[in-house]
Design a protein around this motif. Structure first.
Motif, PDB file in Angstrom:
ATOM      1  N   PRO A   4       0.968  -1.171  -0.002  1.00 38.01           N
ATOM      2  CA  PRO A   4       0.249  -0.192   0.013  1.00 38.01           C
ATOM      3  C   PRO A   4       0.697   1.292  -0.329  1.00 38.01           C
ATOM      4  O   PRO A   4       2.290   1.390   0.600  1.00 38.01           O
ATOM      5  CB  PRO A   4      -0.456   0.317   1.764  1.00 38.01           C
ATOM      6  CG  PRO A   4      -0.885  -1.963   1.760  1.00 38.01           C
ATOM      7  CD  PRO A   4       0.318  -2.188   0.914  1.00 38.01           C
ATOM      8  N   ASP A  16      -2.988  -0.398  11.465  1.00 38.46           N
ATOM      9  CA  ASP A  16      -3.145   0.926  10.320  1.00 38.46           C
ATOM     10  C   ASP A  16      -3.319   0.500   9.044  1.00 38.46           C
ATOM     11  O   ASP A  16      -3.551   0.828   8.238  1.00 38.46           O
ATOM     12  CB  ASP A  16      -1.259   1.242  10.375  1.00 38.46           C
ATOM     13  CG  ASP A  16      -1.014   2.391  11.494  1.00 38.46           C
ATOM     14  OD1 ASP A  16      -1.893   2.402  12.585  1.00 38.46           O
ATOM     15  OD2 ASP A  16       0.188   2.032  11.503  1.00 38.46           O
ATOM     16  N   LYS A  19      -7.011   0.147   8.342  1.00 38.02           N
ATOM     17  CA  LYS A  19      -7.057   1.999   8.338  1.00 38.02           C
ATOM     18  C   LYS A  19      -7.705   2.445   6.993  1.00 38.02           C
ATOM     19  O   LYS A  19      -8.065   2.718   6.190  1.00 38.02           O
ATOM     20  CB  LYS A  19      -6.789   2.773   9.325  1.00 38.02           C
ATOM     21  CG  LYS A  19      -7.604   2.565  10.610  1.00 38.02           C
ATOM     22  CD  LYS A  19      -6.739   4.131  11.400  1.00 38.02           C
ATOM     23  CE  LYS A  19      -6.905   2.781  13.421  1.00 38.02           C
ATOM     24  NZ  LYS A  19      -6.348   4.399  13.873  1.00 38.02           N
ATOM     25  N   ARG A  20      -6.408   2.195   6.402  1.00 35.43           N
ATOM     26  CA  ARG A  20      -5.939   2.557   4.822  1.00 35.43           C
ATOM     27  C   ARG A  20      -6.825   2.210   3.964  1.00 35.43           C
ATOM     28  O   ARG A  20      -7.135   2.346   2.743  1.00 35.43           O
ATOM     29  CB  ARG A  20      -4.220   2.284   4.504  1.00 35.43           C
ATOM     30  CG  ARG A  20      -3.742   2.987   5.141  1.00 35.43           C
ATOM     31  CD  ARG A  20      -2.161   3.346   4.258  1.00 35.43           C
ATOM     32  NE  ARG A  20      -1.331   1.682   5.170  1.00 35.43           N
ATOM     33  CZ  ARG A  20      -0.431   1.541   5.581  1.00 35.43           C
ATOM     34  NH1 ARG A  20      -0.929   2.176   6.407  1.00 35.43           N
ATOM     35  NH2 ARG A  20      -0.117   0.184   5.738  1.00 35.43           N
ATOM     36  N   TRP A  21      -7.309   0.325   3.979  1.00 38.90           N
ATOM     37  CA  TRP A  21      -7.834  -0.614   3.342  1.00 38.90           C
ATOM     38  C   TRP A  21      -9.478   0.393   3.263  1.00 38.90           C
ATOM     39  O   TRP A  21      -9.706   0.401   1.933  1.00 38.90           O
ATOM     40  CB  TRP A  21      -8.064  -1.760   4.011  1.00 38.90           C
ATOM     41  CG  TRP A  21      -9.354  -2.734   2.964  1.00 38.90           C
ATOM     42  CD1 TRP A  21      -9.841  -2.919   4.218  1.00 38.90           C
ATOM     43  CD2 TRP A  21      -9.744  -3.533   2.059  1.00 38.90           C
ATOM     44  NE1 TRP A  21     -11.462  -3.895   3.253  1.00 38.90           N
ATOM     45  CE2 TRP A  21     -11.046  -3.799   2.355  1.00 38.90           C
ATOM     46  CE3 TRP A  21      -8.855  -3.103   1.045  1.00 38.90           C
ATOM     47  CZ2 TRP A  21     -11.349  -4.824   1.149  1.00 38.90           C
ATOM     48  CZ3 TRP A  21      -9.473  -4.294   0.284  1.00 38.90           C
ATOM     49  CH2 TRP A  21     -10.974  -4.521   0.176  1.00 38.90           C
ATOM     50  N   LYS A  23      -9.421   3.245   4.185  1.00 41.05           N
ATOM     51  CA  LYS A  23     -10.279   4.227   3.492  1.00 41.05           C
ATOM     52  C   LYS A  23      -9.640   4.162   1.723  1.00 41.05           C
ATOM     53  O   LYS A  23     -10.664   5.503   1.036  1.00 41.05           O
ATOM     54  CB  LYS A  23      -9.224   5.451   3.875  1.00 41.05           C
ATOM     55  CG  LYS A  23      -8.620   6.489   3.483  1.00 41.05           C
ATOM     56  CD  LYS A  23      -7.488   7.822   3.619  1.00 41.05           C
ATOM     57  CE  LYS A  23      -6.994   8.450   3.018  1.00 41.05           C
ATOM     58  NZ  LYS A  23      -5.856   9.430   2.729  1.00 41.05           N
ATOM     59  N   ASP A  24      -9.707   4.280   1.585  1.00 42.13           N
ATOM     60  CA  ASP A  24      -9.168   3.472  -0.430  1.00 42.13           C
ATOM     61  C   ASP A  24      -9.924   2.647  -0.658  1.00 42.13           C
ATOM     62  O   ASP A  24     -10.966   3.123  -1.703  1.00 42.13           O
ATOM     63  CB  ASP A  24      -7.762   2.006  -0.345  1.00 42.13           C
ATOM     64  CG  ASP A  24      -6.719   2.750  -0.584  1.00 42.13           C
ATOM     65  OD1 ASP A  24      -6.533   4.154   0.152  1.00 42.13           O
ATOM     66  OD2 ASP A  24      -5.517   1.751   0.057  1.00 42.13           O
ATOM     67  N   TYR A  53      -3.839  -5.382  -1.730  1.00 44.89           N
ATOM     68  CA  TYR A  53      -3.720  -5.572   0.435  1.00 44.89           C
ATOM     69  C   TYR A  53      -3.665  -7.275   0.309  1.00 44.89           C
ATOM     70  O   TYR A  53      -4.021  -7.140   1.711  1.00 44.89           O
ATOM     71  CB  TYR A  53      -4.801  -5.143   1.033  1.00 44.89           C
ATOM     72  CG  TYR A  53      -4.859  -3.742   0.916  1.00 44.89           C
ATOM     73  CD1 TYR A  53      -4.454  -2.952   2.355  1.00 44.89           C
ATOM     74  CD2 TYR A  53      -5.077  -2.616  -0.267  1.00 44.89           C
ATOM     75  CE1 TYR A  53      -3.835  -1.702   1.984  1.00 44.89           C
ATOM     76  CE2 TYR A  53      -5.137  -1.451   0.565  1.00 44.89           C
ATOM     77  CZ  TYR A  53      -4.557  -0.761   1.125  1.00 44.89           C
ATOM     78  OH  TYR A  53      -4.628   0.186   1.661  1.00 44.89           O
TER      79      TYR A  53
END
Length: 66
Positions: A4, A16, A19-21, A23-24, A53
């Protein structure tokens, strides 16, 4: 293996990554909701996101089995 964006191996945390997953995934859904992309593009982007991911979620699953 892809990583990522802004991935830092030293500060790696599954929380983390999750959270990025999210958000994306939400950004892709918003693009579709706002009719910026077609349904086919929406599905393609979600599948690509999953491929990106999957190694991290697989690691989490593997750690849970130990």
């Amino acid at each position: 293996m892809s990583q990522p964006e802004n991935f830092n191996q030293d500060a790696f945390s599954f929380r983390d990554v999750e959270k990025r997953w999210q958000k994306d995934r939400n950004l892709i859904a918003t693009e579709y909701d706002n009719r910026q992309i077609t349904y086919d593009e929406f599905i393609e982007k979600l599948l690509n996101l999953r491929k990106e991911y999957m190694p991290y979620f697989q690691q989490k699953l593997d750690r849970g089995k130990k």
